[in-house]
Design a protein around this motif. Structure first.
Motif, PDB file in Angstrom:
ATOM      1  N   SER A 152       0.891  -1.205   0.317  1.00  0.00           N
ATOM      2  CA  SER A 152      -0.108   0.188   0.138  1.00  0.00           C
ATOM      3  C   SER A 152       0.881   1.371  -0.048  1.00  0.00           C
ATOM      4  O   SER A 152       0.268   2.479  -0.195  1.00  0.00           O
ATOM      5  CB  SER A 152      -1.050   0.050   1.250  1.00  0.00           C
ATOM      6  N   GLY A 153       2.138   0.951   0.438  1.00  0.00           N
ATOM      7  CA  GLY A 153       2.970   2.276   0.297  1.00  0.00           C
ATOM      8  C   GLY A 153       3.173   2.786   1.872  1.00  0.00           C
ATOM      9  O   GLY A 153       4.006   3.883   1.869  1.00  0.00           O
ATOM     10  N   SER A 154       2.667   2.288   2.760  1.00  0.00           N
ATOM     11  CA  SER A 154       2.800   2.787   3.887  1.00  0.00           C
ATOM     12  C   SER A 154       4.247   2.526   4.534  1.00  0.00           C
ATOM     13  O   SER A 154       4.655   3.192   5.362  1.00  0.00           O
ATOM     14  CB  SER A 154       1.900   2.193   5.154  1.00  0.00           C
ATOM     15  N   THR A 155       4.768   1.490   4.225  1.00  0.00           N
ATOM     16  CA  THR A 155       6.123   0.770   4.473  1.00  0.00           C
ATOM     17  C   THR A 155       6.841   1.449   3.224  1.00  0.00           C
ATOM     18  O   THR A 155       6.747   0.523   2.255  1.00  0.00           O
ATOM     19  CB  THR A 155       6.381  -0.369   4.970  1.00  0.00           C
ATOM     20  N   LYS A 156       7.529   2.579   2.998  1.00  0.00           N
ATOM     21  CA  LYS A 156       8.143   3.058   1.817  1.00  0.00           C
ATOM     22  C   LYS A 156       9.664   2.369   1.532  1.00  0.00           C
ATOM     23  O   LYS A 156       9.737   2.223   0.137  1.00  0.00           O
ATOM     24  CB  LYS A 156       8.393   4.517   2.020  1.00  0.00           C
ATOM     25  N   ASN A 157      10.078   1.466   2.358  1.00  0.00           N
ATOM     26  CA  ASN A 157      11.665   1.373   2.172  1.00  0.00           C
ATOM     27  C   ASN A 157      11.582  -0.122   3.070  1.00  0.00           C
ATOM     28  O   ASN A 157      12.615   0.159   4.119  1.00  0.00           O
ATOM     29  CB  ASN A 157      12.731   2.436   2.410  1.00  0.00           C
ATOM     30  N   PRO A 158      11.068  -1.126   2.646  1.00  0.00           N
ATOM     31  CA  PRO A 158      11.139  -2.428   3.496  1.00  0.00           C
ATOM     32  C   PRO A 158      12.663  -2.723   3.558  1.00  0.00           C
ATOM     33  O   PRO A 158      13.273  -2.776   2.715  1.00  0.00           O
ATOM     34  CB  PRO A 158      10.506  -3.291   2.519  1.00  0.00           C
ATOM     35  N   ARG A 159      12.732  -3.442   4.805  1.00  0.00           N
ATOM     36  CA  ARG A 159      14.172  -3.715   5.258  1.00  0.00           C
ATOM     37  C   ARG A 159      14.372  -5.115   4.585  1.00  0.00           C
ATOM     38  O   ARG A 159      15.526  -5.591   4.355  1.00  0.00           O
ATOM     39  CB  ARG A 159      14.227  -3.948   6.697  1.00  0.00           C
ATOM     40  N   ASN A 160      13.314  -5.944   4.230  1.00  0.00           N
ATOM     41  CA  ASN A 160      13.541  -7.363   3.895  1.00  0.00           C
ATOM     42  C   ASN A 160      13.517  -7.295   2.233  1.00  0.00           C
ATOM     43  O   ASN A 160      12.722  -8.138   1.695  1.00  0.00           O
ATOM     44  CB  ASN A 160      12.405  -8.269   4.443  1.00  0.00           C
ATOM     45  N   LEU A 161      13.734  -6.411   1.577  1.00  0.00           N
ATOM     46  CA  LEU A 161      13.651  -6.153   0.096  1.00  0.00           C
ATOM     47  C   LEU A 161      14.357  -7.422  -0.477  1.00  0.00           C
ATOM     48  O   LEU A 161      14.038  -8.103  -1.523  1.00  0.00           O
ATOM     49  CB  LEU A 161      14.308  -4.817  -0.398  1.00  0.00           C
ATOM     50  N   LYS A 162      15.564  -7.784  -0.034  1.00  0.00           N
ATOM     51  CA  LYS A 162      16.245  -8.982  -0.778  1.00  0.00           C
ATOM     52  C   LYS A 162      15.532 -10.233  -0.619  1.00  0.00           C
ATOM     53  O   LYS A 162      15.584 -10.882  -1.505  1.00  0.00           O
ATOM     54  CB  LYS A 162      17.398  -9.219   0.217  1.00  0.00           C
ATOM     55  N   ALA A 163      14.976 -10.563   0.669  1.00  0.00           N
ATOM     56  CA  ALA A 163      13.964 -11.573   0.624  1.00  0.00           C
ATOM     57  C   ALA A 163      12.688 -11.719  -0.234  1.00  0.00           C
ATOM     58  O   ALA A 163      12.328 -12.628  -0.818  1.00  0.00           O
ATOM     59  CB  ALA A 163      13.525 -11.811   2.307  1.00  0.00           C
ATOM     60  N   LEU A 164      12.119 -10.298  -0.253  1.00  0.00           N
ATOM     61  CA  LEU A 164      11.023 -10.119  -1.264  1.00  0.00           C
ATOM     62  C   LEU A 164      11.481 -10.384  -2.680  1.00  0.00           C
ATOM     63  O   LEU A 164      10.630 -11.232  -3.597  1.00  0.00           O
ATOM     64  CB  LEU A 164      10.646  -8.702  -1.146  1.00  0.00           C
ATOM     65  N   ALA A 165      12.480  -9.916  -2.973  1.00  0.00           N
ATOM     66  CA  ALA A 165      13.129 -10.225  -4.401  1.00  0.00           C
ATOM     67  C   ALA A 165      13.329 -11.623  -4.791  1.00  0.00           C
ATOM     68  O   ALA A 165      13.083 -12.207  -5.749  1.00  0.00           O
ATOM     69  CB  ALA A 165      14.314  -9.260  -4.416  1.00  0.00           C
ATOM     70  N   ASP A 166      13.981 -12.326  -3.811  1.00  0.00           N
ATOM     71  CA  ASP A 166      14.288 -13.812  -4.085  1.00  0.00           C
ATOM     72  C   ASP A 166      12.898 -14.612  -4.304  1.00  0.00           C
ATOM     73  O   ASP A 166      12.737 -15.425  -5.003  1.00  0.00           O
ATOM     74  CB  ASP A 166      15.069 -14.355  -2.761  1.00  0.00           C
ATOM     75  N   ALA A 167      11.772 -14.200  -3.445  1.00  0.00           N
ATOM     76  CA  ALA A 167      10.531 -14.922  -3.704  1.00  0.00           C
ATOM     77  C   ALA A 167       9.722 -14.501  -4.666  1.00  0.00           C
ATOM     78  O   ALA A 167       8.981 -15.423  -5.266  1.00  0.00           O
ATOM     79  CB  ALA A 167       9.761 -14.459  -2.189  1.00  0.00           C
ATOM     80  N   LEU A 168      10.251 -13.206  -5.277  1.00  0.00           N
ATOM     81  CA  LEU A 168       9.450 -12.667  -6.341  1.00  0.00           C
ATOM     82  C   LEU A 168      10.243 -13.235  -7.703  1.00  0.00           C
ATOM     83  O   LEU A 168       9.942 -12.765  -8.877  1.00  0.00           O
ATOM     84  CB  LEU A 168       9.277 -11.328  -6.375  1.00  0.00           C
ATOM     85  N   ASN A 169      11.551 -13.950  -7.507  1.00  0.00           N
ATOM     86  CA  ASN A 169      12.283 -14.036  -8.861  1.00  0.00           C
ATOM     87  C   ASN A 169      12.793 -12.956  -9.382  1.00  0.00           C
ATOM     88  O   ASN A 169      12.625 -12.829 -10.759  1.00  0.00           O
ATOM     89  CB  ASN A 169      11.693 -15.178  -9.466  1.00  0.00           C
ATOM     90  N   CYS A 170      13.120 -11.999  -8.907  1.00  0.00           N
ATOM     91  CA  CYS A 170      13.796 -10.869  -9.488  1.00  0.00           C
ATOM     92  C   CYS A 170      14.629 -10.197  -8.708  1.00  0.00           C
ATOM     93  O   CYS A 170      15.272 -10.971  -8.004  1.00  0.00           O
ATOM     94  CB  CYS A 170      12.535  -9.643  -9.586  1.00  0.00           C
ATOM     95  N   THR A 171      15.280  -9.160  -8.813  1.00  0.00           N
ATOM     96  CA  THR A 171      16.321  -8.519  -8.231  1.00  0.00           C
ATOM     97  C   THR A 171      15.770  -7.208  -7.221  1.00  0.00           C
ATOM     98  O   THR A 171      14.765  -6.609  -7.492  1.00  0.00           O
ATOM     99  CB  THR A 171      17.550  -7.913  -9.150  1.00  0.00           C
ATOM    100  N   PRO A 172      16.588  -7.231  -6.341  1.00  0.00           N
ATOM    101  CA  PRO A 172      16.093  -5.785  -5.353  1.00  0.00           C
ATOM    102  C   PRO A 172      16.438  -4.590  -6.290  1.00  0.00           C
ATOM    103  O   PRO A 172      15.477  -3.791  -5.957  1.00  0.00           O
ATOM    104  CB  PRO A 172      17.480  -5.897  -4.299  1.00  0.00           C
ATOM    105  N   GLU A 173      17.131  -4.541  -7.280  1.00  0.00           N
ATOM    106  CA  GLU A 173      17.334  -3.318  -8.160  1.00  0.00           C
ATOM    107  C   GLU A 173      15.955  -3.106  -9.028  1.00  0.00           C
ATOM    108  O   GLU A 173      15.555  -1.987  -8.898  1.00  0.00           O
ATOM    109  CB  GLU A 173      18.418  -3.329  -9.164  1.00  0.00           C
ATOM    110  N   PHE A 174      15.377  -4.231  -9.160  1.00  0.00           N
ATOM    111  CA  PHE A 174      13.942  -3.990  -9.962  1.00  0.00           C
ATOM    112  C   PHE A 174      13.061  -3.546  -8.903  1.00  0.00           C
ATOM    113  O   PHE A 174      12.123  -2.560  -9.261  1.00  0.00           O
ATOM    114  CB  PHE A 174      13.544  -5.463 -10.405  1.00  0.00           C
ATOM    115  N   LEU A 175      12.998  -3.981  -7.655  1.00  0.00           N
ATOM    116  CA  LEU A 175      11.892  -3.443  -6.938  1.00  0.00           C
ATOM    117  C   LEU A 175      12.133  -2.133  -6.402  1.00  0.00           C
ATOM    118  O   LEU A 175      11.076  -1.539  -6.185  1.00  0.00           O
ATOM    119  CB  LEU A 175      11.804  -4.584  -5.581  1.00  0.00           C
ATOM    120  N   GLN A 176      13.274  -1.592  -6.190  1.00  0.00           N
ATOM    121  CA  GLN A 176      13.615  -0.310  -5.766  1.00  0.00           C
ATOM    122  C   GLN A 176      13.491   0.776  -7.051  1.00  0.00           C
ATOM    123  O   GLN A 176      12.832   1.824  -6.697  1.00  0.00           O
ATOM    124  CB  GLN A 176      15.360  -0.464  -5.329  1.00  0.00           C
TER     125      GLN A 176
END
Length: 206
Positions: free
Chosen positions: A37-61
């Motif tokens: 929703s954007g309430s958390t703007k800079n999640p600390r677990n971005l690397k884990a999210l990227a791994d789970a979504l089969n993409c890179t942290p750079e893509f999410l950021q």
């Protein structure tokens, strides 16, 4: 598109529910809801999210992708994180001890940078069409500022920083606006200016 929107879009593409993704990442579903929703703007677990979504942290950021089926060139690896500060803070960055950078929102920098690197959000239109309002610029005070560099500078009579291109001609230095329609194209530097740092990377607003 922000981080949360990219996470949600990628999750839907993979056919995952919020509960599925939260379980893969090891967080509760409510935390994922806040991220998307954007309430958390800079999640600390971005690397884990990227791994789970089969993409890179750079893509999410930043929207930089290196997926196999993408026609976008692979993004560089993340080198460090830097705090997002205000332009007034940037003007006083030489007195870094007075600024609580550890309290600031942090962004991943894909290029080599020093520990003093910080992030600013571009204001105004003086640097269009090269940089637009809302773009994030990563500024490294330890990077060498040479002719043609984009720099953040502080005029001695004003602690508020400014963002311009450094021009050096015949031992004379100027700060130049990128916008050809900007009324003050060149500002002469004659000892009344401190170069705070060099812009080493730009994250475009989406």
């Amino acid at each position: 598109m922000n981080v949360g929107e990219r996470i949600k879009k990628r999750r839907v593409e993979l056919g995952l529910t919020q509960a599925n993704l939260a379980e893969l990442v090891g967080i509760i579903q409510q935390s994922l809801q806040k991220i998307e929703s954007g309430s958390t703007k800079n999640p600390r677990n971005l690397k884990a999210l990227a791994d789970a979504l089969n993409c890179t942290p750079e893509f999410l950021q930043f929207g930089i992708s290196n997926n196999v089926n993408s026609n976008v060139s692979p993004g560089p690896a993340i080198k460090a994180t830097a705090p997002l500060i205000s332009w007034v803070q940037a003007g006083a960055w030489s007195e870094i001890s007075e600024i609580k950078a550890y309290d600031a929102e942090r962004f991943m920098c894909p290029v080599n940078c020093s520990d003093l690197t910080f992030v600013l959000k571009v204001q105004g239109v003086s640097m269009e069409p090269k940089f637009y309002e809302g773009d994030l610029i990563f500024v490294d005070p330890e990077a060498e500022c040479i002719h043609g560099s984009y720099v953040v500078a502080r005029l001695d009579d004003d602690n508020h920083a400014t963002f311009k291109q450094l021009i050096i001609e015949n031992d004379h230095k100027f700060l130049k606006a990128a916008n050809p329609n900007w009324p003050e194209q060149l500002i002469a530097i004659n000892g009344n200016c401190t170069l705070v740092g060099k812009v080493i990377f730009t994250g475009k607003s989406l």
